[in-house]
Scaffold this motif. Structure first.
Motif, mmCIF file in Angstrom:
data_model
loop_
_atom_site.group_PDB
_atom_site.id
_atom_site.type_symbol
_atom_site.label_atom_id
_atom_site.label_comp_id
_atom_site.label_asym_id
_atom_site.label_seq_id
_atom_site.Cartn_x
_atom_site.Cartn_y
_atom_site.Cartn_z
ATOM 1 N N GLU A 95 0.816 -1.210 0.000
ATOM 2 C CA GLU A 95 0.000 0.000 0.000
ATOM 3 C C GLU A 95 0.856 1.270 0.000
ATOM 4 O OE1 GLU A 95 -3.360 0.330 -0.379
ATOM 5 O OE2 GLU A 95 -3.213 -1.797 -0.828
ATOM 6 N N ALA A 96 1.968 1.227 0.712
ATOM 7 C CA ALA A 96 2.826 2.410 0.806
ATOM 8 C C ALA A 96 3.545 2.636 -0.517
ATOM 9 C CB ALA A 96 3.840 2.241 1.929
ATOM 10 N N VAL A 97 3.485 3.855 -1.005
ATOM 11 C CA VAL A 97 4.198 4.217 -2.231
ATOM 12 C C VAL A 97 5.040 5.449 -1.957
ATOM 13 C CG1 VAL A 97 2.503 3.238 -3.821
ATOM 14 C CG2 VAL A 97 2.272 5.593 -3.094
ATOM 15 N N THR A 98 6.075 5.590 -2.746
ATOM 16 C CA THR A 98 6.946 6.755 -2.631
ATOM 17 C C THR A 98 6.865 7.522 -3.937
ATOM 18 O OG1 THR A 98 8.420 5.512 -1.191
ATOM 19 C CG2 THR A 98 9.304 7.518 -2.197
ATOM 20 N N PRO A 99 6.375 8.747 -3.897
ATOM 21 C CA PRO A 99 6.322 9.542 -5.132
ATOM 22 C C PRO A 99 7.712 9.679 -5.734
ATOM 23 C CG PRO A 99 5.060 10.598 -3.381
ATOM 24 C CD PRO A 99 5.825 9.469 -2.756
ATOM 25 N N ASP A 100 7.767 9.653 -7.064
ATOM 26 C CA ASP A 100 9.065 9.744 -7.728
ATOM 27 C C ASP A 100 9.233 11.036 -8.523
ATOM 28 O OD1 ASP A 100 7.285 9.184 -9.756
ATOM 29 O OD2 ASP A 100 8.311 7.384 -10.455
ATOM 30 N N ALA A 101 8.317 11.982 -8.353
ATOM 31 C CA ALA A 101 8.410 13.273 -9.034
ATOM 32 C C ALA A 101 8.467 14.376 -7.971
ATOM 33 C CB ALA A 101 7.217 13.471 -9.954
ATOM 34 N N PRO A 102 9.088 15.505 -8.306
ATOM 35 C CA PRO A 102 9.284 16.561 -7.306
ATOM 36 C C PRO A 102 8.028 17.358 -6.935
ATOM 37 C CG PRO A 102 10.203 17.236 -9.420
ATOM 38 C CD PRO A 102 9.756 15.816 -9.573
ATOM 39 N N THR A 103 7.030 17.372 -7.816
ATOM 40 C CA THR A 103 5.823 18.163 -7.542
ATOM 41 C C THR A 103 4.575 17.338 -7.847
ATOM 42 O OG1 THR A 103 5.654 19.031 -9.794
ATOM 43 C CG2 THR A 103 7.014 20.303 -8.232
ATOM 44 N N VAL A 104 3.437 17.812 -7.335
ATOM 45 C CA VAL A 104 2.166 17.153 -7.638
ATOM 46 C C VAL A 104 1.901 17.207 -9.133
ATOM 47 C CG1 VAL A 104 -0.332 17.233 -7.276
ATOM 48 C CG2 VAL A 104 1.198 17.645 -5.357
ATOM 49 N N GLU A 105 2.195 18.342 -9.731
ATOM 50 C CA GLU A 105 1.968 18.487 -11.178
ATOM 51 C C GLU A 105 2.781 17.459 -11.966
ATOM 52 O OE1 GLU A 105 0.891 22.164 -9.100
ATOM 53 O OE2 GLU A 105 2.750 20.999 -9.100
ATOM 54 N N ALA A 106 4.032 17.273 -11.576
ATOM 55 C CA ALA A 106 4.883 16.294 -12.260
ATOM 56 C C ALA A 106 4.372 14.872 -12.041
ATOM 57 C CB ALA A 106 6.326 16.424 -11.780
ATOM 58 N N GLU A 107 3.882 14.606 -10.842
ATOM 59 C CA GLU A 107 3.289 13.285 -10.578
ATOM 60 C C GLU A 107 2.066 13.064 -11.462
ATOM 61 O OE1 GLU A 107 3.941 10.494 -9.235
ATOM 62 O OE2 GLU A 107 5.665 11.001 -8.023
ATOM 63 N N LEU A 142 -0.994 6.319 -10.020
ATOM 64 C CA LEU A 142 -2.055 7.108 -9.391
ATOM 65 C C LEU A 142 -1.850 7.188 -7.877
ATOM 66 C CD1 LEU A 142 -5.075 5.783 -11.461
ATOM 67 C CD2 LEU A 142 -4.118 8.108 -11.549
ATOM 68 N N ARG A 143 -1.409 6.104 -7.270
ATOM 69 C CA ARG A 143 -1.136 6.118 -5.831
ATOM 70 C C ARG A 143 0.024 7.060 -5.499
ATOM 71 N NH1 ARG A 143 -1.983 -0.235 -4.515
ATOM 72 N NH2 ARG A 143 -4.225 -0.109 -4.198
ATOM 73 N N GLU A 144 1.024 7.099 -6.370
ATOM 74 C CA GLU A 144 2.129 8.041 -6.163
ATOM 75 C C GLU A 144 1.625 9.476 -6.208
ATOM 76 O OE1 GLU A 144 5.280 7.285 -8.937
ATOM 77 O OE2 GLU A 144 5.564 5.217 -8.224
ATOM 78 N N THR A 145 0.735 9.764 -7.156
ATOM 79 C CA THR A 145 0.173 11.110 -7.265
ATOM 80 C C THR A 145 -0.617 11.451 -6.007
ATOM 81 O OG1 THR A 145 0.083 10.942 -9.655
ATOM 82 C CG2 THR A 145 -1.318 12.611 -8.649
ATOM 83 N N ALA A 146 -1.422 10.521 -5.536
ATOM 84 C CA ALA A 146 -2.215 10.748 -4.326
ATOM 85 C C ALA A 146 -1.300 10.979 -3.123
ATOM 86 C CB ALA A 146 -3.150 9.575 -4.062
ATOM 87 N N ALA A 147 -0.221 10.204 -3.033
ATOM 88 C CA ALA A 147 0.722 10.368 -1.912
ATOM 89 C C ALA A 147 1.408 11.722 -1.973
ATOM 90 C CB ALA A 147 1.755 9.242 -1.927
ATOM 91 N N LYS A 148 1.779 12.171 -3.173
ATOM 92 C CA LYS A 148 2.425 13.471 -3.330
ATOM 93 C C LYS A 148 1.446 14.586 -2.961
ATOM 94 C CE LYS A 148 6.092 15.766 -4.425
ATOM 95 N NZ LYS A 148 7.347 15.554 -3.699
ATOM 96 N N ALA A 149 0.186 14.453 -3.359
ATOM 97 C CA ALA A 149 -0.826 15.450 -3.028
ATOM 98 C C ALA A 149 -1.036 15.515 -1.520
ATOM 99 C CB ALA A 149 -2.133 15.137 -3.726
ATOM 100 N N GLN A 150 -0.974 14.384 -0.852
ATOM 101 C CA GLN A 150 -1.162 14.332 0.589
ATOM 102 C C GLN A 150 0.007 14.977 1.330
ATOM 103 O OE1 GLN A 150 -1.793 10.377 2.063
ATOM 104 N NE2 GLN A 150 -2.966 11.114 3.808
ATOM 105 N N GLU A 151 1.188 14.950 0.706
ATOM 106 C CA GLU A 151 2.360 15.578 1.336
ATOM 107 C C GLU A 151 2.148 17.078 1.511
ATOM 108 O OE1 GLU A 151 5.846 14.778 -0.978
ATOM 109 O OE2 GLU A 151 5.878 12.647 -0.453
ATOM 110 N N GLY A 152 1.309 17.635 0.649
ATOM 111 C CA GLY A 152 1.013 19.058 0.792
ATOM 112 C C GLY A 152 1.455 19.808 -0.341
#
Length: 152
Positions: A95-107, A142-152
């Motif tokens: 379930e845990a994912v690590t975003p691989d892009a620097p911004t939400v937009e990039a994700e 999609l999970r990476e994008t959601a995780a990046k969005a949750q980071e703030g």
């Protein structure tokens, strides 16, 4: 007696021997002696001096791990899916994912190639294993994008 849930590869062989009998196991592993099958059912780490040997599950795990370490994780994942599919299952992802892009937009932009590959597999009538692999990749993105969005 069969364990409720084997957690080591050698335990799977012990339980398979109990469930199928030695005759059933030798029918599956033609060309391998009963002695070899018994060796595969011993804990390798603790019993090397008594003839224990890595079993086919150990070898598959080693191959999948090496593939992943050398950048061919997709091949290892396909192999795992094939094994899981042999009993009508699909392997999942943590379930845990690590975003691989620097911004939400990039994700967000990272999502599109995986989604397009999934759609191409579906529309191209690819084998179900390929479709499922592309689906899993899109969901992971999609999970990476959601995780990046949750980071703030």
């Amino acid at each position: 007696m069969t364990r409720e849930l084997p957690t080591e590869s050698f335990e799977v062989f012990q339980d398979a021997r109990d469930a199928l009998g030695m005759r059933g196991l030798t029918a599956i592993f033609r060309g391998h002696s009963k002695e070899q099958l018994y060796k595969w059912a011993r804990p390798v780490r603790e019993d090397l001096e008594n003839g224990a040997q890595p079993n086919p599950i150990d070898w598959l795990c080693r191959m999948f791990g090496t593939l992943a370490e050398q950048g061919a994780r997709h091949i290892a994942e396909s192999g795992v899916q094939i094994v899981a599919g042999s009993i009508g299952m699909r392997a999942g992802y943590p379930e845990a994912v690590t975003p691989d892009a620097p911004t939400v937009e990039a994700e967000c932009l990272d999502d599109y190639p995986a989604l397009q590959a999934f759609h191409e597999a579906v529309l191209g009538k690819q084998p179900q294993l390929v479709v499922n692999d592309r689906l899993d990749a899109a969901i992971r993105e999609l999970r990476e994008t959601a995780a990046k969005a949750q980071e703030g």
